[in-house]
Design a protein around this motif. Sequence first.
Motif, short mmCIF file in Angstrom:
data_model
loop_
_atom_site.label_atom_id
_atom_site.label_comp_id
_atom_site.label_asym_id
_atom_site.label_seq_id
_atom_site.Cartn_x
_atom_site.Cartn_y
_atom_site.Cartn_z
N SER A 183 0.86 -1.18 0.00
CA SER A 183 0.00 0.00 0.00
C SER A 183 0.90 1.24 0.00
CB SER A 183 -0.86 0.02 1.26
OG SER A 183 -0.02 0.20 2.40
N THR A 184 0.34 2.40 -0.32
CA THR A 184 1.13 3.63 -0.33
C THR A 184 1.79 3.86 1.03
OG1 THR A 184 -0.48 4.51 -1.88
CG2 THR A 184 1.00 6.11 -0.85
N ARG A 185 1.01 3.71 2.08
CA ARG A 185 1.50 3.91 3.44
C ARG A 185 2.57 2.87 3.80
NH1 ARG A 185 -0.41 5.71 8.50
NH2 ARG A 185 1.49 5.71 9.75
N GLY A 186 2.27 1.60 3.48
CA GLY A 186 3.22 0.52 3.77
C GLY A 186 4.53 0.72 3.04
N ALA A 187 4.43 1.16 1.77
CA ALA A 187 5.63 1.38 0.96
C ALA A 187 6.48 2.49 1.55
CB ALA A 187 5.23 1.73 -0.47
N ARG A 188 5.82 3.53 2.05
CA ARG A 188 6.52 4.66 2.64
C ARG A 188 7.32 4.21 3.87
NH1 ARG A 188 6.46 10.23 3.15
NH2 ARG A 188 6.66 10.68 5.38
N ASP A 189 6.67 3.44 4.72
CA ASP A 189 7.34 2.97 5.94
C ASP A 189 8.49 2.01 5.62
OD1 ASP A 189 5.47 4.42 7.28
OD2 ASP A 189 4.26 2.69 7.95
N GLU A 190 8.21 1.07 4.73
CA GLU A 190 9.23 0.06 4.39
C GLU A 190 10.41 0.71 3.66
OE1 GLU A 190 9.51 -2.96 5.32
OE2 GLU A 190 10.96 -3.84 3.90
N ALA A 191 10.14 1.70 2.80
CA ALA A 191 11.23 2.39 2.10
C ALA A 191 12.14 3.08 3.11
CB ALA A 191 10.66 3.40 1.10
N GLY A 192 11.52 3.68 4.13
CA GLY A 192 12.32 4.33 5.18
C GLY A 192 13.22 3.32 5.88
N LYS A 193 12.67 2.16 6.18
CA LYS A 193 13.46 1.10 6.85
C LYS A 193 14.62 0.65 5.99
CE LYS A 193 9.90 -1.28 9.25
NZ LYS A 193 8.98 -2.38 9.02
N LEU A 194 14.35 0.41 4.70
CA LEU A 194 15.39 -0.08 3.79
C LEU A 194 16.50 0.96 3.65
CD1 LEU A 194 13.07 -1.70 1.13
CD2 LEU A 194 14.90 -2.90 2.33
N LEU A 195 16.11 2.23 3.53
CA LEU A 195 17.13 3.28 3.38
C LEU A 195 17.96 3.40 4.66
CD1 LEU A 195 15.00 5.72 1.28
CD2 LEU A 195 17.19 4.75 0.58
N ASP A 196 17.32 3.20 5.79
CA ASP A 196 18.05 3.21 7.05
C ASP A 196 19.08 2.07 7.08
OD1 ASP A 196 18.37 4.46 9.54
OD2 ASP A 196 17.35 2.76 10.51
N GLN A 197 18.68 0.90 6.58
CA GLN A 197 19.58 -0.26 6.58
C GLN A 197 20.81 -0.04 5.70
OE1 GLN A 197 17.31 -3.70 5.39
NE2 GLN A 197 16.26 -3.83 7.35
N VAL A 198 20.68 0.77 4.64
CA VAL A 198 21.85 1.03 3.80
C VAL A 198 22.58 2.30 4.24
CG1 VAL A 198 20.94 -0.22 1.80
CG2 VAL A 198 20.56 2.25 1.98
N GLY A 199 22.21 2.83 5.39
CA GLY A 199 22.95 3.96 5.95
C GLY A 199 22.47 5.32 5.49
N LEU A 200 21.24 5.39 4.98
CA LEU A 200 20.74 6.66 4.47
C LEU A 200 19.49 7.13 5.22
CD1 LEU A 200 21.09 6.26 0.58
CD2 LEU A 200 22.57 7.54 2.15
N GLY A 201 19.40 6.77 6.47
CA GLY A 201 18.24 7.13 7.28
C GLY A 201 18.01 8.63 7.35
N ASP A 202 19.07 9.42 7.13
CA ASP A 202 18.93 10.88 7.19
C ASP A 202 18.78 11.52 5.81
OD1 ASP A 202 21.47 10.19 6.41
OD2 ASP A 202 22.46 11.78 7.55
#
Length: 234
Positions: A125-144
């Motif tokens: 879902s749009t909301r789910g994608a937003r949350d999961e994208a944030g998590k994935l970017l955090d995992q690759v060191g781009l949380g900020d």
Amino acid sequence: MNARSLTEGKCVIEVRNVTKTYGSGATAFQALKGVDFPVNAGEFVMLSGPSGSGKTTLLSILGCVLTATSGHVQLMGEDISKAKESDLPRLRRSYVGFVFQAHNLIASLTARENVGLLLEMRGYSTRGARDEAGKLLDQVGLGDKLASKPGDLSGGQRQRVAVARALAGSPPIILADEPTAALDAQNGLKITETLRSLAKEHGHTVVIVTHDNRIFHLADRMVHIEDGLIQERL
Ligand SMILES: Nc1ncnc2c1ncn2[C@@H]1O[C@H](COP(=O)(O)OP(=O)(O)O)[C@@H](O)[C@H]1O
Ligand SMILES: [Mg+2]
């Protein structure tokens, strides 16, 4: 979803006696001449070879971008040798995440939106994608850097977004074509280390095409291809 639960104990990639001929008649060119390339679940394999040896062709067949001319190709137990052109997008979506040499991000979208778009294609879902994208970017060191657009990121950061996007939706197979070619030594190594540790953690099977001998030591196994044929020994 974890890729490992889907692949435990399986031969994730099975390639037997695959040929690929581009064109026909007098201009036909055989880029793959009978390739065998089995990859087990969770392996982190690097494929190297000179320019023109068939690396991108083989990766494109594994990635359901091209079909083989002959031979047997199976991904996750599904025989894709006979797949029609029209089946390829579904197979790609089900099985494969890609990292390209040039990151191929959409310039007008933020890092989070670039990753989120893939997740929505994979059913979030749009909301789910937003949350999961944030998590994935955090995992690759781009949380900020969630709200940064590609133009505001360094080459290494852009390639990290591309890695997060390849992992989006946890496809069992991650394919990367010369992912460090445009990066300096330190960034190339760090990104490959990140990809390896996330792949090992989540159970992805990875094939990286690379000439970059600075990252070879991170491979579980090196495979060499020359003139359309896998060489038994490097
Ligand atoms: N679309 C195409 N049409 C015709 N020949 C191609 C095409 N794509 C690749 N080739 C040829 O196939 C060979 C292998 O190409 P490629 O798989 O891209 O090699 P690599 O990635 O190892 O450099 C090369 O000789 C290349 O010129
Ligand atoms: Mg290539």
